[in-house]
Design a protein around this motif. Sequence first.
Motif, PDB file in Angstrom:
ATOM      1  N   ALA A 151      -2.011   8.780   2.419  1.00  0.00           N
ATOM      2  CA  ALA A 151      -2.060  10.179   2.833  1.00  0.00           C
ATOM      3  C   ALA A 151      -3.483  10.594   3.195  1.00  0.00           C
ATOM      4  O   ALA A 151      -3.701  11.350   4.160  1.00  0.00           O
ATOM      5  CB  ALA A 151      -1.508  11.070   1.727  1.00  0.00           C
ATOM      6  N   GLU A 152      -4.455  10.091   2.440  1.00  0.00           N
ATOM      7  CA  GLU A 152      -5.845  10.449   2.713  1.00  0.00           C
ATOM      8  C   GLU A 152      -6.296   9.904   4.065  1.00  0.00           C
ATOM      9  O   GLU A 152      -6.900  10.618   4.882  1.00  0.00           O
ATOM     10  CB  GLU A 152      -6.744   9.901   1.608  1.00  0.00           C
ATOM     11  N   ILE A 153      -6.000   8.617   4.326  1.00  0.00           N
ATOM     12  CA  ILE A 153      -6.389   8.009   5.609  1.00  0.00           C
ATOM     13  C   ILE A 153      -5.673   8.704   6.758  1.00  0.00           C
ATOM     14  O   ILE A 153      -6.282   9.056   7.776  1.00  0.00           O
ATOM     15  CB  ILE A 153      -6.071   6.506   5.607  1.00  0.00           C
ATOM     16  N   ALA A 154      -4.365   8.913   6.595  1.00  0.00           N
ATOM     17  CA  ALA A 154      -3.581   9.529   7.660  1.00  0.00           C
ATOM     18  C   ALA A 154      -4.062  10.949   7.958  1.00  0.00           C
ATOM     19  O   ALA A 154      -4.180  11.353   9.118  1.00  0.00           O
ATOM     20  CB  ALA A 154      -2.106   9.538   7.286  1.00  0.00           C
ATOM     21  N   GLY A 155      -4.343  11.703   6.915  1.00  0.00           N
ATOM     22  CA  GLY A 155      -4.796  13.069   7.113  1.00  0.00           C
ATOM     23  C   GLY A 155      -6.152  13.141   7.780  1.00  0.00           C
ATOM     24  O   GLY A 155      -6.371  13.950   8.697  1.00  0.00           O
ATOM     25  N   THR A 162       0.832  -1.207   0.000  1.00  0.00           N
ATOM     26  CA  THR A 162       0.000   0.000   0.000  1.00  0.00           C
ATOM     27  C   THR A 162       0.865   1.253   0.000  1.00  0.00           C
ATOM     28  O   THR A 162       0.580   2.227  -0.716  1.00  0.00           O
ATOM     29  CB  THR A 162      -0.927  -0.001   1.234  1.00  0.00           C
ATOM     30  N   TRP A 163       1.930   1.229   0.770  1.00  0.00           N
ATOM     31  CA  TRP A 163       2.838   2.386   0.830  1.00  0.00           C
ATOM     32  C   TRP A 163       3.488   2.641  -0.531  1.00  0.00           C
ATOM     33  O   TRP A 163       3.585   3.793  -0.976  1.00  0.00           O
ATOM     34  CB  TRP A 163       3.895   2.137   1.896  1.00  0.00           C
ATOM     35  N   ASP A 164       3.900   1.573  -1.199  1.00  0.00           N
ATOM     36  CA  ASP A 164       4.613   1.732  -2.469  1.00  0.00           C
ATOM     37  C   ASP A 164       3.673   2.073  -3.624  1.00  0.00           C
ATOM     38  O   ASP A 164       4.045   2.837  -4.526  1.00  0.00           O
ATOM     39  CB  ASP A 164       5.373   0.447  -2.807  1.00  0.00           C
ATOM     40  N   ASN A 165       2.450   1.548  -3.594  1.00  0.00           N
ATOM     41  CA  ASN A 165       1.582   1.638  -4.775  1.00  0.00           C
ATOM     42  C   ASN A 165       0.348   2.506  -4.590  1.00  0.00           C
ATOM     43  O   ASN A 165      -0.302   2.864  -5.588  1.00  0.00           O
ATOM     44  CB  ASN A 165       1.132   0.218  -5.181  1.00  0.00           C
ATOM     45  N   GLU A 166      -0.006   2.822  -3.368  1.00  0.00           N
ATOM     46  CA  GLU A 166      -1.216   3.621  -3.126  1.00  0.00           C
ATOM     47  C   GLU A 166      -0.914   4.721  -2.108  1.00  0.00           C
ATOM     48  O   GLU A 166      -1.633   4.900  -1.137  1.00  0.00           O
ATOM     49  CB  GLU A 166      -2.351   2.730  -2.614  1.00  0.00           C
ATOM     50  N   ARG A 167       0.126   5.484  -2.379  1.00  0.00           N
ATOM     51  CA  ARG A 167       0.554   6.502  -1.425  1.00  0.00           C
ATOM     52  C   ARG A 167      -0.528   7.569  -1.216  1.00  0.00           C
ATOM     53  O   ARG A 167      -0.679   8.097  -0.102  1.00  0.00           O
ATOM     54  CB  ARG A 167       1.843   7.155  -1.901  1.00  0.00           C
ATOM     55  N   ASP A 168      -1.289   7.874  -2.243  1.00  0.00           N
ATOM     56  CA  ASP A 168      -2.358   8.860  -2.082  1.00  0.00           C
ATOM     57  C   ASP A 168      -3.405   8.377  -1.074  1.00  0.00           C
ATOM     58  O   ASP A 168      -3.933   9.158  -0.283  1.00  0.00           O
ATOM     59  CB  ASP A 168      -3.031   9.149  -3.422  1.00  0.00           C
ATOM     60  N   ARG A 169      -3.693   7.069  -1.110  1.00  0.00           N
ATOM     61  CA  ARG A 169      -4.655   6.509  -0.170  1.00  0.00           C
ATOM     62  C   ARG A 169      -4.112   6.574   1.251  1.00  0.00           C
ATOM     63  O   ARG A 169      -4.843   6.882   2.200  1.00  0.00           O
ATOM     64  CB  ARG A 169      -4.970   5.059  -0.563  1.00  0.00           C
TER      65      ARG A 169
END
Length: 720
Positions: A153-157, A144-151
């Motif tokens: 960032a969205e969850i973390a934010g 997930t970190w390597d391939n879905e970084r936008d996701r």
Amino acid sequence: MANRLADSTSPYLRQHADNPVDWWQWGPEAFASARERDVPVLISIGYSTCHWCHVMAAESFSDETTAAQLNGEFVCIKVDREELPTVDSHYMNALQAMRGAGGWPMTIFTDADGRPFFTGTYFPPTPRQGMPSFRQVLTAITNTWDNERDRVAEIAGHLTGQLAGLADAITASLPAGAADTPLTDEELTAAVEQLAGSFDSTWGGFGTAPKFPPLMNLMQLIQHAARAGDHGALDMVRTTFARIASGGMRDQVEGGIARYSVDARWHVPHFEKMLYDNALYLRAAAEWHTLESAIVSRTAARVPVKHQALAAREAQETAEFLLDSLRTPEGAFASGLDADSVDEQGEHSEGAYYTLPLTRGSELVHFAPAGNVEDSGRGVLTRPDIHSWLTDGSADVDIRPWQVSEALEEKRVLLAERGTRARPHLDDKVVTEWNGLAITALARASAVFDEPRWAEAAGEAMTALLRTCDLRAMTLPRSSRGARPGPGAAGLVDWAGLARAGLALREAGFAPPAELSEQLEPAAPTAAGEQADVSGVGDEDPWLDLALRIGRHLLGTFIDASADPVTCYDGEDEVIGARTSDPTDNTAPAGRSAAAELFLLLGELTAETAGEHSWADLGHRLLGGYRALAAQAPRGCGWALYLSEHCATGPLRVATADPELVRAALRHPAVFVVDSRGPELKDPDSGQVRDGIAVVCRGTLCSLPLTGENALIAELEATT
């Protein structure tokens, strides 16, 4: 790899020092490394006496393959939840928001700014009962970190935004305006009635398994029974204490209680024995004893005599457990004893030190093994004869099961058997908050039971705490080990606990140590010629001076008295900018209710005000903020309700400089505080304190001077 945990002040971190995992301690350097490497962060949070923390450590963190995956794809941080409660609370909130439940070990994955995006607790080494393996989780996180970084960032934010507003949201949810006054008698009675709705009338306590000892609610019920004469509240106290005292969660051989019972009968515990539980159990048992003693003095009934005797047994054996098993070389109290220990096969297993084969039951008369711990064929020792004695109306009140010679001989044999086993690991970290609870409990109990050794031990622990702080700079560590401060600064509960402990020692007549007097001296002027604010500080009353200085510090650091309702923050972590606030009384009093107790005491002991407010008004406003919680979930605010019971008719204060009268006053359940230097004691002509008298006060209304214990008790009975 560099070993970053070996010199930690945390026994929990040192337990992981030999792992193949490249652990970091909590700090900005770890997150900087994650940012430089562009990898996620694993934050593993636990404590050294935690059974499932040990299990995951053995299964995953000691495994070379798992460690290689962790080291290659993550920055890994170990956190002792007891050293850094703000960090623990922040990520526990994240865990509960995402999973609906929490627990330890806590497994949190964050970005390089510490923003969580995936959470969990224990993960097994292989898939089990619907749970993925830990390595499967690691692989999924990396993908997930390597391939879905936008996701990510969205969850973390989104989650971080929720967490950032949580402390303010909790305060905002407290009712404004209505928080200005203490809870009414009707509100307190309603809280007791709501507790009664979930009370287990057979086994005591509230709800079903697992059961945690409801120590703060017991304090509430004791005070309600004393104030209102509520027999229903008294029955809940008696049933719960009787069942705990005769069960297996209570160590029948060496004293002390475990953290909770896995069953509803208080038989099989989760075996770690924590300082905070035992400190609160001691204080509650001592308060129960004062209530039962008052009942005995008014009646000739047999039942109160039995409960009075049991209360004394619970207090005395718990106090001795604290002194025998949890003292550190510095004189303070260690955090707790591990759930696990080495068994006969040389393996670490839960409860190995405390259990014995179920077949041994036929050899015992007064002790009985109960349960089958982890299907091992071993049980926990209980004392069913104690409960039988309490409930058997024909049993002689003077023949107490724990004092008969056969029971003492069985106990001696069982204790000798334990001496051949490996003792559980002692977490010798000194937590300021929990030591404050222990010091207060021991100091109070020493007066109730006339045991000066307990007050002396409390004073030694307080001296050890004072050696770790700097009152001139108002710095205090959350924890220490060997007098070396831990990584976290004291929070609201730590400061309030230190001040409360000092006032308890003042009541007990313990002379302030030199360390305190030295630290209370005015600080030297700064280079600019400014002098530190030391108003009210002097040599005449160091314990009260300490409490006043801390009270002012709380108002300037953690509490905003200008807000409506009063705003409280428990602590702040600078690494991730987290600030936490939780008003619920959970395993120990919340910061809000701990501060309320301190402010109420200051309101009784000094005429000084806290700015434009009186100390008492601040205490009332803090407690008034519990209105909604008291009405909906009284199990979550037991300490606030205990204090509110004292405030319902006004806290009762006894002023006396006579040590015998001090002890007599503290043995009465309605007395909130004893003041050995009250203005009522001073001769109006000479200004000197008059010896041998006592004055009973509620607010500004005081009795005439009373001479002797009989006169004092008679006045207390008439007043209550």
